[in-house]
Design a protein around this motif. Structure first.
Motif, PDB file in Angstrom:
ATOM      1  N   UNK A  57      78.084  24.396   7.576  1.00  0.00           N
ATOM      2  CA  UNK A  57      78.428  25.722   7.056  1.00  0.00           C
ATOM      3  C   UNK A  57      78.998  26.623   8.137  1.00  0.00           C
ATOM      4  N   UNK A  58      78.427  26.545   9.333  1.00  0.00           N
ATOM      5  CA  UNK A  58      78.895  27.385  10.426  1.00  0.00           C
ATOM      6  C   UNK A  58      80.230  26.904  10.996  1.00  0.00           C
ATOM      7  N   UNK A  59      80.468  25.601  10.879  1.00  0.00           N
ATOM      8  CA  UNK A  59      81.697  25.035  11.420  1.00  0.00           C
ATOM      9  C   UNK A  59      82.901  25.208  10.496  1.00  0.00           C
ATOM     10  N   UNK A  60      82.635  25.371   9.215  1.00  0.00           N
ATOM     11  CA  UNK A  60      83.729  25.447   8.243  1.00  0.00           C
ATOM     12  C   UNK A  60      84.797  26.486   8.595  1.00  0.00           C
ATOM     13  N   UNK A  61      84.434  27.704   9.060  1.00  0.00           N
ATOM     14  CA  UNK A  61      85.471  28.686   9.410  1.00  0.00           C
ATOM     15  C   UNK A  61      86.426  28.202  10.499  1.00  0.00           C
ATOM     16  N   UNK A  62      85.972  27.275  11.344  1.00  0.00           N
ATOM     17  CA  UNK A  62      86.828  26.769  12.405  1.00  0.00           C
ATOM     18  C   UNK A  62      87.992  25.950  11.853  1.00  0.00           C
TER      19      UNK A  62
END
Length: 277
Positions: A94-99
């Motif tokens: 979830x935290x990596x998705x914006x990357x």
């Protein structure tokens, strides 16, 4: 944020180790030794830090790990594998998705860490059809194919609207849940695209619907097919449970001659090229 180039530290240690043990391993053996040394380095205490590389990242919060990764990339400091492993271990999708919407480097690292996680597959499809970078498209397709059923609807829509049709065909061919719409498309493309028979035969093989056998048999019986087309058609037939044992003559096919020469036994090389001792 203070960054540490653990890979640079390892390279220094490795150079020192090699200089002290120049004849300990043959050149090809170093390919196995170096990864083992790197793994061992991850548990070696760094005097200036008082912790090992693994402990250094293990002590960080999820947010700190993500910030550390982004800072490494923005400052062009090599990203340690130990950092990536710690992020991967915590399942921070979830935290990596914006990357995935970030810089090229951020996207690349995010994709490598997230892999084929279910929640990322629709995003990969979005990137595939909106990106002009062939390498990025290939990587997205590679990951999507592992979970193709999650994007069947969008793949069918993209195909119908002419967006990246070849990628869509490849993705649709990897779906597990059978859909007559997909079968019809794969057969139609196989029968209409005479320039890419091997590729479309491989899609039918991947899809795994034995109803494709009559179409494959029909094509393989054509006199004008090339040796490469014949081989791929035969493989597709066999993968779907069929057989084709009929002998065919491809002696006039330049690809057949080339492959025959390439596969000649060492003792027959001079004979294959018309030379004699």
């Amino acid at each position: 944020m203070k960054l540490y180039d653990f890979d640079g530290m390892f390279d220094e240690k490795l150079a020192e180790y090699i200089s002290k043990n120049p004849k300990r391993y043959r050149e090809e053996e170093w390919e196995d030794v170096i990864p083992a040394l790197y793994d061992k380095f991850g548990d070696s205490k760094i005097k200036s830090l008082g912790v090992t590389p693994r402990e250094f990242y293990a002590a960080m919060t999820d947010g700190e790990l993500l910030g550390c990764l982004r800072t490494h990339l923005s400052r062009k400091v090599p990203v340690s594998e130990f950092l990536c492993r710690e992020i991967e271990k915590r399942h921070m999708e979830d935290m990596l998705m914006p990357l995935l919407d970030g810089t090229r480097e951020e996207r690349e690292y995010a994709m490598n860490i997230i892999g084929d996680a279910d929640k990322a597959i629709p995003k990969y499809m979005e990137i595939l059809v909106s990106c002009d970078d062939a390498d990025v498209k290939d990587r997205c397709a590679e990951l999507i194919k592992e979970k193709a059923d999650l994007v069947t609807a969008s793949a069918l829509e993209n195909y119908a609207e002419g967006r990246d049709r070849e990628y869509m065909l490849e993705i649709l061919s990897r779906t597990v849940v059978k859909d007559d719409r997909i079968f019809v498309i794969l057969i139609r493309e196989f029968r209409s695209d005479a320039d890419n028979v091997p590729m479309h035969a491989s899609y039918l093989a991947s899809y795994g619907d034995e109803r494709a056998l009559p179409y494959l048999y029909e094509k393989i019986e054509e006199e004008g097919i090339s040796f490469i087309e014949f081989k791929e058609l035969k493989l597709a037939i066999e993968s779907l449970g069929g057989e084709y044992e009929k002998e065919r003559d491809f002696s006039c096919d330049p690809y057949y001659d080339l492959l025959k020469r390439a596969s000649a036994p060492v003792g027959d090389i001079f004979g294959a090229f018309g030379k004699k001792d």
